[in-house]
Design an enzyme around this catalytic site. Sequence first.
Site, short mmCIF file in Angstrom:
data_model
loop_
_atom_site.label_atom_id
_atom_site.label_comp_id
_atom_site.label_asym_id
_atom_site.label_seq_id
_atom_site.Cartn_x
_atom_site.Cartn_y
_atom_site.Cartn_z
N ASP A 221 -8.73 -8.62 3.28
CA ASP A 221 -8.46 -7.62 4.32
C ASP A 221 -9.53 -7.63 5.40
OD1 ASP A 221 -7.37 -5.57 5.73
OD2 ASP A 221 -7.85 -4.00 4.28
N GLU B 287 0.82 -1.21 0.00
CA GLU B 287 0.00 0.00 0.00
C GLU B 287 0.86 1.26 0.00
OE1 GLU B 287 -2.73 -0.62 3.34
OE2 GLU B 287 -4.15 -1.48 1.91
N GLU C 75 -12.89 -2.29 11.89
CA GLU C 75 -12.77 -1.51 10.66
C GLU C 75 -13.86 -1.85 9.64
OE1 GLU C 75 -9.00 -1.88 8.65
OE2 GLU C 75 -9.69 -0.71 6.93
#
Length: 708
Positions: A375, A301, A403
């Site tokens: 993820d 990332e 998240e």
Amino acid sequence: MHCKKLIGFLSFLLIVISSYAKPPLPDDGYRLWLKYDRISDASKREAYARSAQFIVLNSSSPILKAAAEELQMGLQGLLGKNVPIIASAGNRTGGVVLTSGSNAGVQSMNAEGYQVTNRASNIVVASKTDAGVLYGTFALLRHIQTLQPLNALSLTSNPKVRYRMLNHWDNTNGTIERGYAGESLWKWYELPERLDPRYRDYARANASLGINGTVVNNVNASARFLTAEYLQKVAALANVFRPYGIRVYLSVYFPAPKVIGGLKTADPLDSDVRKWWADKTKEIYRLIPDFGGYLVKANSEGEPGPQDYGRNHADGANMLAEALKPYDGIVLWRAFVYKADPKADRFKAALDEFGDLDGKFDPKVIVQVKNGPIDFQPREPFSPLFGKMPKTPLAMEFQITQEYLGFATHLVYEAPIFKECLETDTYAGGKGSSVARVVDGSLHGYAITAMAGVANTGSDRNWTGHPMAQANWYAFGRLAWDHTLSSEAIAREWVNMTLTTDPQAVKRITDLMLRSREIYVNYNTPMGLSRPWAGVHFAPEPWQDKSPRPDWTAVYYHRADSTGLGFDRTQTGSNALAQYSPEVQKKWNNPETCPLPYLLWFHHVPWTKKLATGRTLWDELCTHFYTGADSVGWMQQQWVQVKGAVDPETYANVAGRLATQHKEAIWWRDAWVLYLQQYARQPIPAPFKKPDRTLDDVKQLVHIYLMR
Ligand code: BDP
């Protein structure tokens, strides 16, 4: 006489006033599961008190001292009685003896394992190490908190994994990446001079679960953490954590030798760079003699890494391992990598990069792998790496912070997510090769083993924002210690210690927790849908198709079109399934037999396809979305039933959040069905009712939400 009456009246008044002046404190959640409230049943209290009249501590070890003080504090609260700490029992019986070392009589235990037993009319908490005694002490307290008898005690437990860690994604400016419970717990601007008393309570909570390591900063790391200024601050934290058996670790910014070291390169094969890391590591160990080691996110990332210099992950990790060689520290090198290749399937990226490196890592390196290949989705198949790296110790990385699980407003108990992954068979060494056996080293004989959880703590008074999210911190810690514990047993334990010991309420709340994950999946990402978000991983955005890279859009993952829905990962598609062993492939390869929870992870399925349930894909999806949203109403009803049994402030806090969750679950349902209906071109099946708003209405709502 007159005077006596007056005195009597005045003392009566005093009693009345003082009883009003001291209403029971509302429970603000700060004490977590370590409440130690007085046991209400007097006969039980007395029975415990008879077995715990004194605590024997014959050592000056800071860890044993912490254990004895915790026990004393716990018993004071639970029994309402001061229990003295003495150096020797002499002939006395009816006390608790803390003992560690070779004379403790626990030769067959692991270093950190403990035995709590009745010996010669005392309770003995024994371990080879001081840390083991600390864990045994917390086990004894847990035993009393959950009101179990103290006779015929036999609490024996060995940790299944050696490094049990929290990963904090905390930044120097006090923010937390993906944190939903306030600011960072670490007050960098006050450290090292001022030590917030909260640091110690943080350590106590972790020690009570057996967590023995904490990475204090974000994996998207600032090089500043390696400066002399910050190392002093980290050392101050380490000093507070040490008596609780917790070692600190740092996430490192790979190009630190350039950024703060003034070198021209961060190439891991460059001798100046290697020397820089060796010197830096030496500096750290001078300040923190029990420093745990480094966690690294590299070439992921946008974070720099060894590939920037034409090197691979093993080159980078081994360089850090070399720097750590003189010390008892390790490298946790993350496998969360995926390139911005528009044609690639992100699912395959990690094994594509790491597969060839199996066996090439230094023995001090553990590769840290997220549970799933994408993820931290509400449900993912296990990461293929767990089946394909027999020569490399693999650490499990779970995400505790929510998240992708509704931040701090949705109630999702995560133990079932963790267990589902841990219990899945990889077939890496034939049948019975569960992910848990890979991670705990029993399958491949790894010398070092680890489990990490991305923390959900913050500066909110109750630590986790949602009061029920404390259970996820708790469950992670308990499973990192012993992954064979059941989700139900952990939930029951936590509820008893944290919310109520009323048996009916315990049962109702436990049941609610156990169903919460599936309910969330049903309205959020049922049947193998994933990642219906763009940047903010909260509001529904299945229509999101614009981003600098395709795998940061939502449409990349669900692939809805006029023919059907889902990501074809069979041979006719990306063939990601080939990364699993043949037995696993067999389970998921055939759309006719693939279990529904995984269907759209691996197949593009026609809208009108009849599924095993007898419903078409479209009807089945609608059933999930609608029953999911309705079930939040069920959760609310369950919660109302426990009203009298839990603290009023906690009750109201959770009730309010459940009401928000219900509203948002309907939002999710409407977003999905209205969006997918454009492709499916089917009516909403009875008995469900068409949403009373349009797709544009929902998009507008989300648009406004994202503006905030
Ligand atoms: C993703 C998060 C991102 C993290 C990344 C990671 O969205 O904030 O930096 O994972 O794990 O889930 O490195």
